[in-house]
Design an enzyme around this catalytic site. Structure first.
Site, PDB file in Angstrom:
ATOM      1  N   SER A   1       0.855  -1.184   0.000  1.00  0.00           N
ATOM      2  CA  SER A   1       0.000   0.000   0.000  1.00  0.00           C
ATOM      3  C   SER A   1       0.890   1.232   0.000  1.00  0.00           C
ATOM      4  CB  SER A   1      -0.880   0.000   1.263  1.00  0.00           C
ATOM      5  OG  SER A   1      -1.475   1.257   1.490  1.00  0.00           O
TER       6      SER A   1
ATOM      7  N   TYR B   1      -2.041  -1.753  10.745  1.00  0.00           N
ATOM      8  CA  TYR B   1      -2.236  -2.008   9.314  1.00  0.00           C
ATOM      9  C   TYR B   1      -1.111  -1.388   8.492  1.00  0.00           C
ATOM     10  CZ  TYR B   1      -4.174  -1.940   4.636  1.00  0.00           C
ATOM     11  OH  TYR B   1      -4.331  -2.098   3.281  1.00  0.00           O
TER      12      TYR B   1
END
Length: 258
Positions: A134, A147
């Protein structure tokens, strides 16, 4: 043994789009996720697909998955490590057990699956591994602490593996998408205007990832805005970056994102 493309987290979002694009180019795909009904519906749509239901966060699940693939006379020629989830909210207020499961899936299962498929790839002298990270991997994520940290691990791990295997014939890439229109944003309750404005469609993100892997790029960041965002930690102090991420408007703290 017949070569296949193994896609984890294939029941929705980027995983389902990976399955569609890989099947379209002629790959035989193995779809892996927890939700059988969704997997079977997608397999029926694609035609040339196999379904394996698995919770990859469970202990020993990656080994059982590869054993199940090989028991069908198949070998993984391309591994797409897409399975993962996140939690929104402050770290101290989120269940510790669920955050450990996030680490086990986003990091542990990804590393284990990669390790399990490499021996056969090295023996053949070819293969591909695409790990989905990401743009969050490039900075700290207040409100997404664990995360973002798992995605930073995925990025660092993938870059190192890319270099280690550079002359092996095995291609290794990290795909680092920014905001993407999938169930991820909807379930997370992201209300940021920036998300709505700059979110990419899943099709273009997946196409960029597959193209980057084919060209053996270590890091693939789809879209100019995301490229700038990923490098912004070089342009401004880390403290400023933390404040910017913390200022994202999220509703439903504690909700899961996948």
């Amino acid at each position: 043994m017949r070569p296949v493309t193994l896609i984890t987290g294939a029941s929705a979002g980027l995983g389902a789009e990976f399955a569609r694009q890989c099947a379209r180019r002629g790959d035989e795909v193995v779809l892996v996720a927890r939700r059988r009904e969704r997997l079977e519906a997608l397999a029926a749509e694609l035609g040339r697909a196999r379904v394996i239901v698995a919770d990859l966060a469970a202990p020993g699940a990656p080994r059982k998955l590869i054993d199940a693939v090989e028991a069908q006379g198949l070998t993984v020629s391309t591994l797409i490590n897409n399975a993962g989830f996140g939690l929104t909210g402050e770290f101290a207020g989120l269940p510790l057990e669920r955050q450990r499961e996030m680490i086990d899936l986003n990091v542990g299962a990804l590393v284990e699956l990669t390790h399990l498929v490499l021996p056969a790839m090295r023996k053949r002298g070819e293969g591909g591994i695409l790990n989905v990270a990401s743009t969050g991997a490039f900075q700290a994520g207040p409100g997404f602490a664990v995360y973002f940290a798992t995605k930073a691990f995925v990025l660092s791990f993938t870059e190192a593996l890319h270099q280690e295997l550079k002359r092996s014939g095995i291609k290794v890439s990290a795909l680092c998408p920014g905001p993407t229109r999938t169930e991820f944003g909807e379930v997370a309750g992201v209300t940021s205007a920036a998300f709505d404005t700059f979110a990419a469609d899943a099709s273009s993100v997946v196409a960029a990832g597959l193209s980057g892997l084919a060209r053996h790029k270590a890091v693939v960041i789809p879209g100019l805005t995301n490229k700038i965002s990923a490098q912004s930690n070089r342009l401004m102090p880390r403290a400023a970056m933390r404040r910017i991420v913390a200022a994202l408007k999220l509703s439903g703290g504690g909700r899961e994102i996948r």
